[in-house]
Design an enzyme around this catalytic site. Structure first.
Site, short mmCIF file in Angstrom:
data_model
loop_
_atom_site.label_atom_id
_atom_site.label_comp_id
_atom_site.label_asym_id
_atom_site.label_seq_id
_atom_site.Cartn_x
_atom_site.Cartn_y
_atom_site.Cartn_z
N ARG A 19 122.21 10.52 9.16
CA ARG A 19 121.94 11.91 8.79
C ARG A 19 123.04 12.54 7.95
NH1 ARG A 19 120.58 13.73 14.75
NH2 ARG A 19 121.65 11.76 15.14
N LYS A 26 130.10 7.71 8.84
CA LYS A 26 130.21 9.03 9.46
C LYS A 26 131.60 9.31 10.04
CE LYS A 26 128.18 10.07 13.55
NZ LYS A 26 127.06 10.49 14.41
N GLN A 79 130.58 -4.56 17.02
CA GLN A 79 129.22 -4.58 17.56
C GLN A 79 128.33 -4.85 16.34
OE1 GLN A 79 127.47 -0.81 18.55
NE2 GLN A 79 126.19 -1.68 20.16
N ASN A 388 169.84 29.44 -16.15
CA ASN A 388 168.60 30.15 -16.50
C ASN A 388 167.91 29.43 -17.65
OD1 ASN A 388 167.14 32.92 -15.94
ND2 ASN A 388 167.04 32.52 -18.14
C1 UD1 Z 1 124.38 9.89 23.27
C2 UD1 Z 1 124.00 9.84 24.74
C3 UD1 Z 1 123.47 11.21 25.15
C4 UD1 Z 1 124.52 12.27 24.88
C5 UD1 Z 1 124.98 12.21 23.41
C6 UD1 Z 1 126.17 13.10 23.22
C7 UD1 Z 1 123.28 7.58 25.32
C8 UD1 Z 1 122.13 6.68 25.51
N1 UD1 Z 1 123.00 8.84 24.96
O1 UD1 Z 1 123.19 10.13 22.55
O2 UD1 Z 1 123.16 11.22 26.53
O3 UD1 Z 1 124.03 13.54 25.18
O4 UD1 Z 1 125.38 10.87 23.05
O5 UD1 Z 1 126.50 13.21 21.85
O6 UD1 Z 1 124.39 7.17 25.50
N2 UD1 Z 1 127.13 4.02 19.12
C9 UD1 Z 1 127.59 2.74 18.94
N3 UD1 Z 1 126.74 1.71 19.04
C10 UD1 Z 1 125.43 1.88 19.34
C11 UD1 Z 1 124.96 3.20 19.52
C12 UD1 Z 1 125.83 4.25 19.41
O7 UD1 Z 1 128.76 2.54 18.68
O8 UD1 Z 1 124.73 0.86 19.43
C13 UD1 Z 1 128.05 5.13 18.99
C14 UD1 Z 1 127.73 6.03 17.83
O9 UD1 Z 1 128.39 5.61 16.67
C15 UD1 Z 1 128.20 7.38 18.32
C16 UD1 Z 1 128.04 7.28 19.82
O10 UD1 Z 1 127.95 5.91 20.14
O11 UD1 Z 1 129.56 7.60 18.05
C17 UD1 Z 1 126.83 8.02 20.32
O12 UD1 Z 1 125.70 7.43 19.73
P1 UD1 Z 1 124.47 8.27 19.26
O13 UD1 Z 1 123.47 7.38 18.65
O14 UD1 Z 1 124.96 9.41 18.46
O15 UD1 Z 1 123.91 8.73 20.67
P2 UD1 Z 1 123.03 9.98 20.95
O16 UD1 Z 1 121.62 9.62 20.69
O17 UD1 Z 1 123.59 11.17 20.28
CA CA Z 2 125.28 11.66 18.72
#
Ligand code: UD1
Ligand code: CA
Length: 492
Positions: A19, A26, A79, A388
């Site tokens: 996004r 990001k 990852q 100066n």
């Molecule tokens: C996650 C939480 C949600 C919380 C929110 C807070 C879970 C399942 N959900 O949701 O409960 O309210 O954060 O902001 O945990 N990331 C990885 N690898 C992955 C997926 C994510 O490194 O496979 C990292 C992302 O880069 C990010 C963070 O984990 O920094 C959160 O991931 P994101 O996809 O933003 O989770 P949300 O859907 O926002």
């Molecule tokens: Ca998030």
């Protein structure tokens, strides 16, 4: 060192951040002089963890290179596929295990996109976790709009946290809950490893949710706790550039608040921008429209602005800097800069010196009390004390191939509109005439004159422009020049 030093902090930063609509990952977008992940790493450092691992994935080369530069002690774990937050933590812990690290104690998990999170809040979470003897403690917050967040489900009777339900998996009743998961947790290391092995992917996103660990531990009879963040804005996660700007504003306000509380006058916080690494002495005065960046330091009683941008610049005690752009400059105590000065890297202004209106300097060392008051370029120069420099002077430092140095001594008076063609040296106490092009060294105490002699060609207008307004004006002044000798020499 704290009594409950965590065994590890795991920072999740593998996601793409679609996004943001950006070629830059990001977590590398910056606010207030630090990348998003840099802010999170800095807050995590305040816990003094034994190990700090950042889980990288999307554009990992860039993220790894950035981390190596900003905090070389950070470990990274890859990852390869973003299979969820639970999977990401598992990758982080496995990477530590592969390095022979056995974790015992607390593991704190934070997201790499929450730049407003403070070390203080992390400390409260980790203290609550240790104090209550929990298997897991989640940092929660009450937010005005919980859309998109995981909801904290509590037991109606006891108030104990029973589960976190993701927005996409939540019922309407659960979606009405305003207490949300910040994405920050403290875990017992051994129980976390065990529970991560049991996380399934039967959810709407087909991912391993870290949040499922709570339910797993609870069902196994372990204590699950929550710490509520005092200020929900602290856990703001950045997903797009609107939120990036919002976070920048909040962090800037926080930094200015701290500065003001410690004795800095900020005339207009709304138009003043600071980086986290900027420092202030007491009774500094900052006028509107000022950006203070990088390692900029304003010493006691300094006055900066309006409309100035200072990067990696030191402003000495009581110095005044008005409408100026400076990068990598050192401005001495009591010096006066601007309005409309441009100080580039390597500029060092001595105490009580002056770089005045429309003056540009680069790699220039200016002695105490020396003044360059008007319309000049000073590049690759050393100037002594109490000299100066006349208005509209240029230090001609570049021959098209190489840069050369100009040295001017102390107590010199150089005329207006001088060109100092480097390399050239002007001795102490020397003068130069206005309009001179100085190409040869000037001995101490001499006057250098290096310009064409003036000739006055009398009667020229009457002869060459007869009948013109100029000719009439000359005639009215009684000097049409017809009867006079055609040419006289002006003398120096
Ligand atoms: C996650 C939480 C949600 C919380 C929110 C807070 C879970 C399942 N959900 O949701 O409960 O309210 O954060 O902001 O945990 N990331 C990885 N690898 C992955 C997926 C994510 O490194 O496979 C990292 C992302 O880069 C990010 C963070 O984990 O920094 C959160 O991931 P994101 O996809 O933003 O989770 P949300 O859907 O926002
Ligand atoms: Ca998030």
């Amino acid at each position: 060192m704290s009594a409950n030093r965590p065994a590890a902090v795991v920072v999740l930063a593998a996601g793409e951040g679609t996004r943001m609509k950006s070629a830059t990952p990001k977590v590398l977008h910056a606010i207030c002089g630090r990348s998003l992940v840099g802010h999170v790493v800095a807050a995590s450092r305040e816990l003094d963890p034994e190990h700090l691992v950042v889980v990288v994935g999307h554009a990992r080369e860039k993220v790894v290179a950035h981390l190596a530069e900003t905090d070389p002690e950070v470990r990274t774990a890859v990852q390869y596929e973003q299979n969820g937050t639970g999977h990401a933590v598992r990758m982080g812990l496995e990477a530590l295990g592969d390095s022979g690290i056995v974790l015992d104690g607390t593991v704190v998990v934070v997201c790499g996109d929450t730049p407003l999170l403070t070390g203080e809040t992390l400390r409260k979470l980790s203290d609550a976790h240790a104090g209550d003897g929990n298997a897991v403690t989640v940092l929660t917050a009450e937010v005005p709009d919980s859309t998109g967040y995981g909801r904290i489900v509590r037991d109606e009777a006891t108030g104990a946290v029973t589960a976190i339900v993701e927005h996409k998996d939540a019922t309407d009743a659960q979606r009405a809950i305003r207490e949300i998961n910040s994405g920050v947790f403290a875990f017992d290391a051994r129980l976390l490893v065990d529970a991560l092995g049991k996380v399934r992917t039967d959810n709407s996103q087909g991912e391993e949710y870290l949040t499922d660990v709570l339910g797993i531990l609870r069902e196994a009879g372990h204590r699950v706790g929550a710490a509520v963040a005092g200020d929900h804005r602290e856990i703001l996660g950045i997903n797009n550039r609107v939120q990036l700007a919002e976070a920048r504003k909040l962090l800037n306000e926080r930094l200015l608040h701290t500065a003001m509380m410690s004795g800095v006058t900020v005339v207009d916080p709304a138009s003043t921008f600071v980086d986290v690494t900027v420092t202030f002495g007491q009774d500094v005065l900052v006028h509107p429209g000022t950006q203070l960046l990088g390692t900029t330091h304003l010493a006691q009683d300094a006055e900066v602005g309006p409309n100035s941008r200072l990067k990696d610049t030191t402003v000495g005690e009581g110095a005044v800097v008005d409408n100026t752009v400076a990068d990598g400059a050192v401005i001495g105590a009591g010096a006066n800069v601007g309005p409309y000065a441009y100080l580039r890297p390597g500029t060092r202004l001595g105490a009580k010196s002056k770089a005045g209106a429309y003056v540009e300097m680069k790699n220039a060392v200016i002695g105490e009390g020396t003044k360059v008051p008007h319309l000049s370029y000073v590049g690759d120069a050393t100037i002594g004390e109490y000299t100066n420099i006349g208005a509209a002077s240029v230090f001609v430092n570049y021959d098209g191939v190489n840069k050369h140095h100009t040295t001017i001594g102390s107590h010199c008076r150089t005329g207006s509109d001088n060109m100092f063609v480097a390399p050239v040296t002007i001795g102490d106490g020397a003068y130069t005439a206005a309009g001179s092009v100085i190409t040869k060294d000037v001995p101490p105490g001499s006057l250098a004159v290096a310009r064409g002699q003036q000739r006055n060609i009398e009667g020229w207008v009457a002869r060459k422009r007869p009948g013109s307004a100029a000719a009439q004006a000359a005639s009215a002044a009684g000097r049409d020049g017809r009867d006079e000798s055609p040419e006289t020499d002006g003398g120096q």
